[in-house]
Design an enzyme around this catalytic site. Structure first.
Site, PDB file in Angstrom:
ATOM      1  N   LEU A  43      11.579  13.216   0.435  1.00  0.00           N
ATOM      2  CA  LEU A  43      12.471  12.191  -0.121  1.00  0.00           C
ATOM      3  C   LEU A  43      13.457  12.853  -1.090  1.00  0.00           C
ATOM      4  CD1 LEU A  43      13.058   9.114  -0.497  1.00  0.00           C
ATOM      5  CD2 LEU A  43      11.443   9.169  -2.399  1.00  0.00           C
ATOM      6  N   ALA A  54      -1.087  -2.074   4.078  1.00  0.00           N
ATOM      7  CA  ALA A  54      -2.316  -1.839   3.299  1.00  0.00           C
ATOM      8  C   ALA A  54      -3.524  -2.525   3.920  1.00  0.00           C
ATOM      9  CB  ALA A  54      -2.127  -2.361   1.874  1.00  0.00           C
ATOM     10  N   ARG A 114      -1.960  -0.712  -6.191  1.00  0.00           N
ATOM     11  CA  ARG A 114      -2.954  -1.520  -6.926  1.00  0.00           C
ATOM     12  C   ARG A 114      -2.718  -1.413  -8.425  1.00  0.00           C
ATOM     13  NH1 ARG A 114      -8.684  -1.312  -3.852  1.00  0.00           N
ATOM     14  NH2 ARG A 114      -8.098   0.410  -2.483  1.00  0.00           N
ATOM     15  N   LYS A 132     -10.103  -5.396  11.183  1.00  0.00           N
ATOM     16  CA  LYS A 132      -8.752  -5.381  11.769  1.00  0.00           C
ATOM     17  C   LYS A 132      -8.580  -6.549  12.748  1.00  0.00           C
ATOM     18  CE  LYS A 132      -6.061  -2.855  10.746  1.00  0.00           C
ATOM     19  NZ  LYS A 132      -5.200  -2.918   9.537  1.00  0.00           N
ATOM     20  N   PRO A 137      -1.554   0.679  16.409  1.00  0.00           N
ATOM     21  CA  PRO A 137      -1.574   2.124  16.669  1.00  0.00           C
ATOM     22  C   PRO A 137      -2.967   2.611  17.071  1.00  0.00           C
ATOM     23  CG  PRO A 137      -0.772   1.650  14.428  1.00  0.00           C
ATOM     24  CD  PRO A 137      -1.379   0.386  14.977  1.00  0.00           C
ATOM     25  N   GLY A 149      -0.363   4.923   0.640  1.00  0.00           N
ATOM     26  CA  GLY A 149      -1.057   5.305   1.878  1.00  0.00           C
ATOM     27  C   GLY A 149      -0.272   6.270   2.759  1.00  0.00           C
ATOM     28  N   GLY A 205       0.816  -1.223   0.000  1.00  0.00           N
ATOM     29  CA  GLY A 205       0.000   0.000   0.000  1.00  0.00           C
ATOM     30  C   GLY A 205       0.840   1.258   0.000  1.00  0.00           C
TER      31      GLY A 205
HETATM   32  P1  NAP Z   1      -4.612   4.955   3.939  1.00  0.00           P
HETATM   33  O1  NAP Z   1      -3.841   6.179   3.709  1.00  0.00           O
HETATM   34  O2  NAP Z   1      -6.060   4.931   3.506  1.00  0.00           O
HETATM   35  O3  NAP Z   1      -3.856   3.741   3.266  1.00  0.00           O
HETATM   36  C1  NAP Z   1      -4.468   2.520   3.026  1.00  0.00           C
HETATM   37  C2  NAP Z   1      -3.655   1.798   1.979  1.00  0.00           C
HETATM   38  O4  NAP Z   1      -4.220   0.504   1.771  1.00  0.00           O
HETATM   39  C3  NAP Z   1      -3.657   2.505   0.613  1.00  0.00           C
HETATM   40  O5  NAP Z   1      -2.379   2.421   0.053  1.00  0.00           O
HETATM   41  C4  NAP Z   1      -4.663   1.682  -0.176  1.00  0.00           C
HETATM   42  O6  NAP Z   1      -4.436   1.693  -1.583  1.00  0.00           O
HETATM   43  C5  NAP Z   1      -4.361   0.305   0.375  1.00  0.00           C
HETATM   44  N1  NAP Z   1      -5.438  -0.615   0.057  1.00  0.00           N
HETATM   45  C6  NAP Z   1      -6.714  -0.592   0.466  1.00  0.00           C
HETATM   46  N2  NAP Z   1      -7.392  -1.606  -0.088  1.00  0.00           N
HETATM   47  C7  NAP Z   1      -6.514  -2.276  -0.874  1.00  0.00           C
HETATM   48  C8  NAP Z   1      -6.587  -3.413  -1.727  1.00  0.00           C
HETATM   49  N3  NAP Z   1      -7.728  -4.096  -1.911  1.00  0.00           N
HETATM   50  N4  NAP Z   1      -5.467  -3.826  -2.370  1.00  0.00           N
HETATM   51  C9  NAP Z   1      -4.298  -3.156  -2.226  1.00  0.00           C
HETATM   52  N5  NAP Z   1      -4.166  -2.063  -1.434  1.00  0.00           N
HETATM   53  C10 NAP Z   1      -5.258  -1.644  -0.782  1.00  0.00           C
HETATM   54  O7  NAP Z   1      -4.646   4.535   5.468  1.00  0.00           O
HETATM   55  P2  NAP Z   1      -3.551   4.652   6.626  1.00  0.00           P
HETATM   56  O8  NAP Z   1      -4.108   5.557   7.649  1.00  0.00           O
HETATM   57  O9  NAP Z   1      -2.206   4.907   6.077  1.00  0.00           O
HETATM   58  O10 NAP Z   1      -3.637   3.173   7.224  1.00  0.00           O
HETATM   59  C11 NAP Z   1      -2.664   2.196   6.934  1.00  0.00           C
HETATM   60  C12 NAP Z   1      -2.810   1.047   7.897  1.00  0.00           C
HETATM   61  O11 NAP Z   1      -2.736   1.522   9.228  1.00  0.00           O
HETATM   62  C13 NAP Z   1      -4.131   0.279   7.788  1.00  0.00           C
HETATM   63  O12 NAP Z   1      -3.871  -1.097   7.954  1.00  0.00           O
HETATM   64  C14 NAP Z   1      -4.935   0.808   8.974  1.00  0.00           C
HETATM   65  O13 NAP Z   1      -5.894  -0.118   9.422  1.00  0.00           O
HETATM   66  C15 NAP Z   1      -3.830   1.032   9.984  1.00  0.00           C
HETATM   67  N6  NAP Z   1      -4.158   2.012  11.026  1.00  0.00           N
HETATM   68  C16 NAP Z   1      -4.459   3.304  10.691  1.00  0.00           C
HETATM   69  C17 NAP Z   1      -4.765   4.212  11.698  1.00  0.00           C
HETATM   70  C18 NAP Z   1      -5.088   5.663  11.394  1.00  0.00           C
HETATM   71  O14 NAP Z   1      -5.545   6.375  12.286  1.00  0.00           O
HETATM   72  N7  NAP Z   1      -4.802   6.174  10.202  1.00  0.00           N
HETATM   73  C19 NAP Z   1      -4.784   3.798  13.040  1.00  0.00           C
HETATM   74  C20 NAP Z   1      -4.471   2.462  13.334  1.00  0.00           C
HETATM   75  C21 NAP Z   1      -4.149   1.589  12.327  1.00  0.00           C
HETATM   76  P3  NAP Z   1      -5.218   2.732  -2.555  1.00  0.00           P
HETATM   77  O15 NAP Z   1      -4.459   4.032  -2.458  1.00  0.00           O
HETATM   78  O16 NAP Z   1      -5.098   2.091  -3.897  1.00  0.00           O
HETATM   79  O17 NAP Z   1      -6.615   2.829  -2.053  1.00  0.00           O
END
Ligand code: NAP
Length: 345
Positions: free
Chosen positions: A52, A85, A35, A162, A187, A13, A10
């Site tokens: 970067l 991701a 993707r 999750k 987190p 993200g 991912g």
């Molecule tokens: P984000 O910016 O929405 O990133 C999510 C990533 O997952 C994106 O790169 C997205 O790709 C990818 N993704 C989603 N569905 C997919 C699929 N079917 N196949 C391939 N890639 C897919 O979210 P984030 O905040 O960085 O979160 C990243 C991780 O941290 C997640 O696992 C989330 O549960 C965890 N997390 C987040 C938080 C928070 O507050 N942000 C807190 C705790 C844990 P696209 O760009 O193509 O959609």
């Protein structure tokens, strides 16, 4: 320090982007999944904009969590995988499976192909949503061993996705993981400098406050951690020998009330924070609106609930020292203002 070949899933993200920045800065080679490779140019531009300098150690491959194509090639020559991701959509969704299937099946796909390719360790980005939902309020301090109770109050589709994904990951490692090691990071709400123009996860709270999209401040308490510290925890977790087989709560001190978050934005951002509401929303009003508004419903279970957490294990085993949550709030708001994501009043 040994230079590692790291696969980050991912790569488009928010958290993954911050991980990539720190990995490259520390001399590792990174391959990131998207993707579609149509996005590679945009993602490189976003990472350059975020600091970067040299992207020669960064490559991209196409892989979707829902399909097998691309994963075996993505794992080739990789030492460590950061599996970041997953669909992030807290609150009500029409079809829970839109979140659960990519989270669970995608995690198993990543683990299986990592094991088959001889990868040493997968660091899984799980979430506080897999730890602390569904409990009665008994004053407990949530720790790294706690698991969300799936049939308890307030568990939404994202929380299920999750929890089920992380459970499936540990079951896989126990039954068929071979020599593959797993570490999971949990987190709390992640805030901090926005990547590009996309606002992800908990940064939405800051955006909604700054744009005045919320009429008032609900009686909610948010445990906050800075995205730069979350990325640092991922980098530590991929090499710390004692991190294998462990879950780590990635939290930071006492949760802040929405009022404290709003006050912090007003103090730090001055005129740019003029739409941040000052009045509070009484619990009864929120409870009533939840009757008609399914988006509001999951938050009712957390009204007035200060979820205490410990981060002792991450500090001890990962040498992790998070900055104060206030810095994450200000950095998030400041980056949104600088990027023009908060329209002028
Ligand atoms: P984000 O910016 O929405 O990133 C999510 C990533 O997952 C994106 O790169 C997205 O790709 C990818 N993704 C989603 N569905 C997919 C699929 N079917 N196949 C391939 N890639 C897919 O979210 P984030 O905040 O960085 O979160 C990243 C991780 O941290 C997640 O696992 C989330 O549960 C965890 N997390 C987040 C938080 C928070 O507050 N942000 C807190 C705790 C844990 P696209 O760009 O193509 O959609």
């Amino acid at each position: 320090m040994t230079r590692k070949h790291v696969l980050v899933t991912g790569g488009s993200g928010f958290i993954a982007g911050h991980c990539i920045l720190q990995l490259i800065e520390q001399g590792h080679r990174v391959r990131a999944t998207l993707r579609s490779l149509d996005r590679e140019g945009d993602v490189r531009a976003v990472l350059h904009d975020a600091g970067l300098q040299d992207d020669t150690a960064l490559g991209f491959v196409a892989a979707d969590l829902m399909r097998d194509d691309g994963w075996a090639g993505a794992m080739s020559g990789i030492d460590v995988v950061l599996h970041v991701a997953s669909p992030v959509q807290p609150g009500h969704v029409e079809d829970e499976n839109q979140l659960i299937a990519p989270a669970v099946d995608g995690t198993l796909r990543v683990l299986r192909t990592a094991r088959d390719a001889g990868v040493g360790r997968v660091v899984l980005t799980s979430a506080f949503h897999a730890v602390s939902w569904g409990y009665r309020r008994d004053g407990r301090v949530f720790n790294d061993d706690d698991w969300t109770i799936l049939d308890g109050p307030g568990v939404d589709a994202y929380g299920k996705s999750k929890t089920l994904a992380e459970r499936a990951a540990w079951d896989f490692i126990a039954s068929e993981g071979g020599t593959l090691e797993l570490t999971s990071l949990l987190p709390v709400a992640v805030m901090g400098p926005v990547m590009g123009r996309d606002i992800s996860g908990s940064n939405h709270i800051i955006q909604r406050l700054l744009t005045g999209a919320v009429p008032g401040l609900p009686n909610l308490y948010i445990p906050i951690v800075d995205v730069r510290d979350v990325a640092a925890a991922h980098v530590s977790a991929m090499t710390a020998p004692q991190a294998a087989g462990q879950r780590f709560l990635i939290s930071n001190g006492v949760p802040l009330s929405m009022k404290q978050i709003a006050d912090t934005l007003r103090e730090a951002l001055g005129a740019s924070a003029e739409r941040v509401p000052t009045r509070t929303i009484p619990d009864l009003v929120l409870r009533l609106s939840a009757v008609f508004n399914r988006q509001v419903r999951p938050y009712v279970a957390d009204l007035g609930y200060v979820k205490k957490t410990t981060n002792d294990k991450a500090r001890r085993l990962l040498g992790w020292t998070p900055r104060p949550p206030r810095e994450a709030i200000i950095a998030a708001g400041d980056s949104m203002v600088r990027k023009g994501l908060i329209p002028d009043g």
